[in-house]
Design a protein around this motif. Structure first.
Motif, mmCIF file in Angstrom:
data_model
loop_
_atom_site.group_PDB
_atom_site.id
_atom_site.type_symbol
_atom_site.label_atom_id
_atom_site.label_comp_id
_atom_site.label_asym_id
_atom_site.label_seq_id
_atom_site.Cartn_x
_atom_site.Cartn_y
_atom_site.Cartn_z
ATOM 1 N N UNK A 224 0.849 -1.199 0.000
ATOM 2 C CA UNK A 224 0.000 0.000 0.000
ATOM 3 C C UNK A 224 0.882 1.245 0.000
ATOM 4 N N UNK A 225 0.368 2.369 -0.485
ATOM 5 C CA UNK A 225 1.206 3.573 -0.608
ATOM 6 C C UNK A 225 1.891 3.990 0.686
ATOM 7 N N UNK A 226 1.147 4.063 1.802
ATOM 8 C CA UNK A 226 1.768 4.524 3.046
ATOM 9 C C UNK A 226 2.843 3.549 3.529
ATOM 10 N N UNK A 227 2.597 2.240 3.390
ATOM 11 C CA UNK A 227 3.590 1.247 3.806
ATOM 12 C C UNK A 227 4.828 1.334 2.922
ATOM 13 N N UNK A 228 4.637 1.584 1.641
ATOM 14 C CA UNK A 228 5.780 1.697 0.728
ATOM 15 C C UNK A 228 6.639 2.901 1.095
ATOM 16 N N UNK A 229 5.991 4.043 1.385
ATOM 17 C CA UNK A 229 6.750 5.234 1.768
ATOM 18 C C UNK A 229 7.523 5.005 3.059
ATOM 19 N N UNK A 230 6.907 4.292 3.998
ATOM 20 C CA UNK A 230 7.585 4.021 5.258
ATOM 21 C C UNK A 230 8.799 3.134 5.039
ATOM 22 N N UNK A 231 8.676 2.162 4.128
ATOM 23 C CA UNK A 231 9.825 1.293 3.815
ATOM 24 C C UNK A 231 10.967 2.105 3.214
ATOM 25 N N UNK A 232 10.661 3.100 2.378
ATOM 26 C CA UNK A 232 11.720 3.929 1.809
ATOM 27 C C UNK A 232 12.447 4.701 2.910
ATOM 28 N N UNK A 233 11.682 5.188 3.900
ATOM 29 C CA UNK A 233 12.317 5.889 5.019
ATOM 30 C C UNK A 233 13.186 4.942 5.838
ATOM 31 N N UNK A 234 12.701 3.694 6.021
ATOM 32 C CA UNK A 234 13.502 2.707 6.760
ATOM 33 C C UNK A 234 14.832 2.446 6.059
ATOM 34 N N UNK A 235 14.775 2.276 4.748
ATOM 35 C CA UNK A 235 16.006 2.002 3.999
ATOM 36 C C UNK A 235 16.982 3.165 4.097
ATOM 37 N N UNK A 236 16.466 4.383 3.987
ATOM 38 C CA UNK A 236 17.329 5.556 4.115
ATOM 39 C C UNK A 236 17.884 5.664 5.530
ATOM 40 N N UNK A 237 17.071 5.326 6.521
ATOM 41 C CA UNK A 237 17.548 5.351 7.904
ATOM 42 C C UNK A 237 18.695 4.370 8.093
ATOM 43 N N UNK A 238 18.557 3.161 7.555
ATOM 44 C CA UNK A 238 19.627 2.164 7.671
ATOM 45 C C UNK A 238 20.913 2.655 7.023
ATOM 46 N N UNK A 239 20.777 3.283 5.863
ATOM 47 C CA UNK A 239 21.965 3.788 5.183
ATOM 48 C C UNK A 239 22.646 4.881 6.014
ATOM 49 N N UNK A 240 21.870 5.825 6.531
ATOM 50 C CA UNK A 240 22.447 6.921 7.305
ATOM 51 C C UNK A 240 23.076 6.421 8.600
ATOM 52 N N UNK A 241 22.442 5.447 9.243
ATOM 53 C CA UNK A 241 22.973 4.908 10.492
ATOM 54 C C UNK A 241 24.263 4.120 10.250
ATOM 55 N N UNK A 242 24.325 3.427 9.104
ATOM 56 C CA UNK A 242 25.477 2.574 8.830
ATOM 57 C C UNK A 242 26.646 3.333 8.218
ATOM 58 N N UNK A 243 26.346 4.365 7.408
ATOM 59 C CA UNK A 243 27.393 4.994 6.607
ATOM 60 C C UNK A 243 27.796 6.378 7.098
ATOM 61 N N UNK A 244 27.059 6.945 8.051
ATOM 62 C CA UNK A 244 27.401 8.273 8.554
ATOM 63 C C UNK A 244 27.447 8.250 10.081
ATOM 64 N N UNK A 245 27.931 9.341 10.629
ATOM 65 C CA UNK A 245 27.935 9.508 12.080
ATOM 66 C C UNK A 245 27.006 10.646 12.503
ATOM 67 N N UNK A 246 26.038 10.938 11.653
ATOM 68 C CA UNK A 246 25.065 11.962 11.990
ATOM 69 C C UNK A 246 24.344 11.598 13.286
ATOM 70 N N UNK A 247 24.084 12.564 14.151
ATOM 71 C CA UNK A 247 23.309 12.278 15.369
ATOM 72 C C UNK A 247 21.951 11.674 15.012
ATOM 73 N N UNK A 248 21.503 10.746 15.822
ATOM 74 C CA UNK A 248 20.242 10.077 15.544
ATOM 75 C C UNK A 248 19.079 11.063 15.526
ATOM 76 N N UNK A 249 19.137 12.077 16.364
ATOM 77 C CA UNK A 249 18.080 13.100 16.343
ATOM 78 C C UNK A 249 18.027 13.801 14.996
ATOM 79 N N UNK A 250 19.199 14.131 14.438
ATOM 80 C CA UNK A 250 19.237 14.791 13.128
ATOM 81 C C UNK A 250 18.689 13.870 12.041
ATOM 82 N N UNK A 251 19.021 12.588 12.130
ATOM 83 C CA UNK A 251 18.508 11.624 11.152
ATOM 84 C C UNK A 251 16.985 11.551 11.239
ATOM 85 N N UNK A 252 16.480 11.512 12.466
ATOM 86 C CA UNK A 252 15.033 11.432 12.657
ATOM 87 C C UNK A 252 14.339 12.628 12.013
ATOM 88 N N UNK A 253 14.853 13.828 12.250
ATOM 89 C CA UNK A 253 14.232 15.028 11.687
ATOM 90 C C UNK A 253 14.364 15.055 10.162
#
Length: 285
Positions: A224-253
């Motif tokens: 469904x559209x909303x679930x698909x968009x959430x999955x895209x955010x999850x994938x981007x979150x994993x990339x940012x958490x694994x490949x950068x040292x950005x603060x988690x708060x900044x990633x969340x925002x």
């Protein structure tokens, strides 16, 4: 002059998944030469995501369009129709042919049944758009370096084989212009994960009703559209958490979450780990 404007391939071996040989994705803006070739001991499956393409095996020609899967058998010489592939968007997977012992960790009976099914598979099978998410999931598993990557790769291949050999019967025909609109939206979801439109806004942007948008978008992506968009955010979150040292708060925002606490709750519900735990595991590898 570049012929394939957008090409991605993965041909590296995957530990504990000897059945996997290669995965690729092409978005051709011009016809590309494809002359006689074969894959020793391997099946090749080609899934048409958008557009049309034709293939030749011996003296036979096979036409495919969006949602179709063409396959070649082990050691079989094949080529593009008239030795080219027309402009289209497609995925291709090369895997070793099934053997009776422990292939993809299946039982002996499952291996036997799968081998028989694959040998009798029609040259072109209409699978609908269900395989699209499995192809994307396989690519993500290969690129991510996640824990249990071999399991994710193996399961994605199994899912693809099931969707190809036992295609979804409830597929919905989607007009080619609407597919282009969906691709545009998906690209924005991938590049702007903080974007949070409503389904009503998405439907309005492509000029169709909410119910038709929901139904066709799910048929195209598998979600469904909303679930698909959430999955895209999850994938981007994993990339940012694994490949950068950005603060988690900044990633969340940056992903559009109102707080790091909300982000952590959603992330753990999906992955079973908090963002901090995920980052610690990524850096410990």
């Amino acid at each position: 002059m570049r012929i394939a404007e957008r090409r991605w391939t993965w041909g590296e071996a995957v530990n504990e998944v000897p059945e996997f040989v290669m995965l690729g994705h092409d978005d051709l803006l011009r016809a590309m030469p494809l002359v006689d070739h074969a894959h020793p001991g391997c099946y090749e499956f080609v899934f048409i995501e958008r557009g049309k393409a034709s293939w030749e095996v011996g003296d036979e020609r096979f036409d495919t369009q969006a949602g179709d899967v063409f396959h070649s058998r082990p050691d079989e010489i094949h080529r593009g129709g008239f030795h080219v592939i027309e402009p289209c968007k497609f995925w291709w997977l090369i895997i070793r042919e099934p053997n009776p012992r422990d292939w993809l960790r299946l039982t002996e009976a499952e291996n036997r049944d799968l081998a028989e099914t694959m040998s009798a598979l029609p040259r072109v099978q209409h699978a609908g758009f269900q395989p699209l998410e499995a192809f994307r999931g396989l690519r993500y598993a290969l690129e991510s370096g996640m824990n249990l990557r071999s399991m994710a790769v193996r399961q994605a291949i199994q899912q693809l084989l099931l969707q190809i050999t036992v295609p979804y019967s409830g597929d919905i025909a989607i007009a080619s212009d609407l597919l282009g609109q969906f691709d545009r939206l998906i690209r924005r979801m991938e590049t702007e994960p903080e974007w949070r439109p409503t389904v009503e806004q998405l439907a309005e942007s492509v000029g169709i009703s909410v119910s038709h948008f929901h139904r066709t978008f799910r048929a195209y992506t598998g979600f469904p559209p909303t679930a698909f968009m959430e999955r895209q955010r999850h994938k981007q979150a994993c990339r940012l958490l694994s490949e950068t040292k950005e603060p988690i708060t900044d990633i969340a925002f940056s992903l559009g979450y109102p707080s790091s606490q909300h982000f952590a709750t959603v992330f753990k519900r999906f992955y079973g780990l908090t963002p901090t735990q995920w980052r610690s595991r990524s850096y410990s590898r």
